[in-house]
Scaffold this motif. Sequence first.
Motif, PDB file in Angstrom:
ATOM      1  N   GLU A  10     -37.271   9.161  25.913  1.00 46.98           N
ATOM      2  CA  GLU A  10     -36.420   9.295  27.195  1.00 46.98           C
ATOM      3  C   GLU A  10     -36.102  10.705  27.223  1.00 46.98           C
ATOM      4  OE1 GLU A  10     -31.785   7.983  27.750  1.00 46.98           O
ATOM      5  OE2 GLU A  10     -32.852   7.274  26.049  1.00 46.98           O
ATOM      6  N   ALA A  11     -35.950  11.626  26.202  1.00 46.34           N
ATOM      7  CA  ALA A  11     -35.471  12.984  26.236  1.00 46.34           C
ATOM      8  C   ALA A  11     -36.457  13.802  26.802  1.00 46.34           C
ATOM      9  CB  ALA A  11     -35.195  13.477  25.141  1.00 46.34           C
ATOM     10  N   ARG A  12     -38.014  13.482  26.753  1.00 43.87           N
ATOM     11  CA  ARG A  12     -39.065  14.103  27.342  1.00 43.87           C
ATOM     12  C   ARG A  12     -39.148  13.833  28.606  1.00 43.87           C
ATOM     13  NH1 ARG A  12     -43.479  12.483  24.205  1.00 43.87           N
ATOM     14  NH2 ARG A  12     -42.965  14.070  22.674  1.00 43.87           N
ATOM     15  N   ALA A  13     -38.510  12.905  29.160  1.00 43.32           N
ATOM     16  CA  ALA A  13     -38.647  12.407  30.596  1.00 43.32           C
ATOM     17  C   ALA A  13     -37.393  12.946  31.545  1.00 43.32           C
ATOM     18  CB  ALA A  13     -38.719  10.899  30.868  1.00 43.32           C
ATOM     19  N   LEU A  14     -36.586  13.475  30.994  1.00 42.88           N
ATOM     20  CA  LEU A  14     -35.406  13.995  31.634  1.00 42.88           C
ATOM     21  C   LEU A  14     -35.234  15.510  31.734  1.00 42.88           C
ATOM     22  CD1 LEU A  14     -32.490  11.796  30.276  1.00 42.88           C
ATOM     23  CD2 LEU A  14     -33.598  11.725  32.316  1.00 42.88           C
ATOM     24  N   ILE A  15     -35.044  15.997  32.788  1.00 47.01           N
ATOM     25  CA  ILE A  15     -34.988  17.343  33.270  1.00 47.01           C
ATOM     26  C   ILE A  15     -33.799  17.781  33.617  1.00 47.01           C
ATOM     27  CG2 ILE A  15     -36.077  19.538  34.442  1.00 47.01           C
ATOM     28  CD1 ILE A  15     -38.177  18.065  32.413  1.00 47.01           C
ATOM     29  N   PRO A  16     -32.891  18.560  32.881  1.00 47.60           N
ATOM     30  CA  PRO A  16     -31.510  18.796  33.417  1.00 47.60           C
ATOM     31  C   PRO A  16     -31.521  19.868  34.352  1.00 47.60           C
ATOM     32  CG  PRO A  16     -31.542  18.500  30.961  1.00 47.60           C
ATOM     33  CD  PRO A  16     -32.959  18.704  31.175  1.00 47.60           C
ATOM     34  N   VAL A  17     -30.703  20.045  35.148  1.00 44.31           N
ATOM     35  CA  VAL A  17     -30.249  20.961  36.237  1.00 44.31           C
ATOM     36  C   VAL A  17     -28.840  21.065  36.117  1.00 44.31           C
ATOM     37  CG1 VAL A  17     -30.775  21.975  38.601  1.00 44.31           C
ATOM     38  CG2 VAL A  17     -32.481  20.215  37.528  1.00 44.31           C
ATOM     39  N   ARG A  18     -28.619  22.547  36.175  1.00 45.05           N
ATOM     40  CA  ARG A  18     -27.001  22.823  36.036  1.00 45.05           C
ATOM     41  C   ARG A  18     -26.333  22.517  37.430  1.00 45.05           C
ATOM     42  NH1 ARG A  18     -24.738  26.389  32.082  1.00 45.05           N
ATOM     43  NH2 ARG A  18     -23.132  26.819  33.646  1.00 45.05           N
ATOM     44  N   THR A  19     -25.645  22.213  37.781  1.00 40.32           N
ATOM     45  CA  THR A  19     -24.743  21.916  39.119  1.00 40.32           C
ATOM     46  C   THR A  19     -23.383  22.862  39.376  1.00 40.32           C
ATOM     47  OG1 THR A  19     -23.381  20.147  38.628  1.00 40.32           O
ATOM     48  CG2 THR A  19     -25.567  19.649  39.408  1.00 40.32           C
ATOM     49  N   VAL A  20     -23.159  23.647  37.998  1.00 43.93           N
ATOM     50  CA  VAL A  20     -22.259  24.630  37.976  1.00 43.93           C
ATOM     51  C   VAL A  20     -22.526  25.809  37.287  1.00 43.93           C
ATOM     52  CG1 VAL A  20     -20.241  22.785  38.280  1.00 43.93           C
ATOM     53  CG2 VAL A  20     -20.951  23.625  35.985  1.00 43.93           C
ATOM     54  N   VAL A  21     -21.870  27.031  37.521  1.00 46.56           N
ATOM     55  CA  VAL A  21     -22.222  28.250  36.783  1.00 46.56           C
ATOM     56  C   VAL A  21     -21.162  28.261  35.643  1.00 46.56           C
ATOM     57  CG1 VAL A  21     -23.554  29.220  38.838  1.00 46.56           C
ATOM     58  CG2 VAL A  21     -21.199  29.786  38.586  1.00 46.56           C
ATOM     59  N   GLY A  22     -21.416  29.138  34.563  1.00 47.66           N
ATOM     60  CA  GLY A  22     -20.590  29.483  33.560  1.00 47.66           C
ATOM     61  C   GLY A  22     -20.432  28.548  32.720  1.00 47.66           C
ATOM     62  N   PRO A  23     -19.622  28.632  31.533  1.00 45.98           N
ATOM     63  CA  PRO A  23     -19.382  27.595  30.680  1.00 45.98           C
ATOM     64  C   PRO A  23     -18.679  26.450  30.977  1.00 45.98           C
ATOM     65  CG  PRO A  23     -18.364  29.856  30.026  1.00 45.98           C
ATOM     66  CD  PRO A  23     -18.989  30.273  31.341  1.00 45.98           C
TER      67      PRO A  23
END
Length: 98
Positions: A10-23
């Motif tokens: 499951e973790a190998r198949a997911l690519i996270p992309v940020r939608t907000v900047v900063g902390p």
Amino acid sequence: PRLPARLVREARALIPVRTVVGPLTLEHIPMEKRHEAPFNPTWSSSLNLPVFWADGRRSLLEMFERATQEVPGYWELDAFIRYFRFLQSEKLIDLKKI
């Protein structure tokens, strides 16, 4: 310790992309609901650190491996996946499937 194969896939198949900047914070959530959130990255370096690696190229598994090197003993893979699913539900992260 050996990681469960189902979680690794499951973790190998997911690519996270940020939608907000900063902390990350949960400021967009009403205060009464914010206290019920399963994770709160506000003021947490351990919760914010892996999000900075969400560049659309690294898998969630790669990010988990980095996070466990940076903060040993903090993360379990199932909690890491749940955290990123929570961030996705709050529209702070987009999870692409490969």
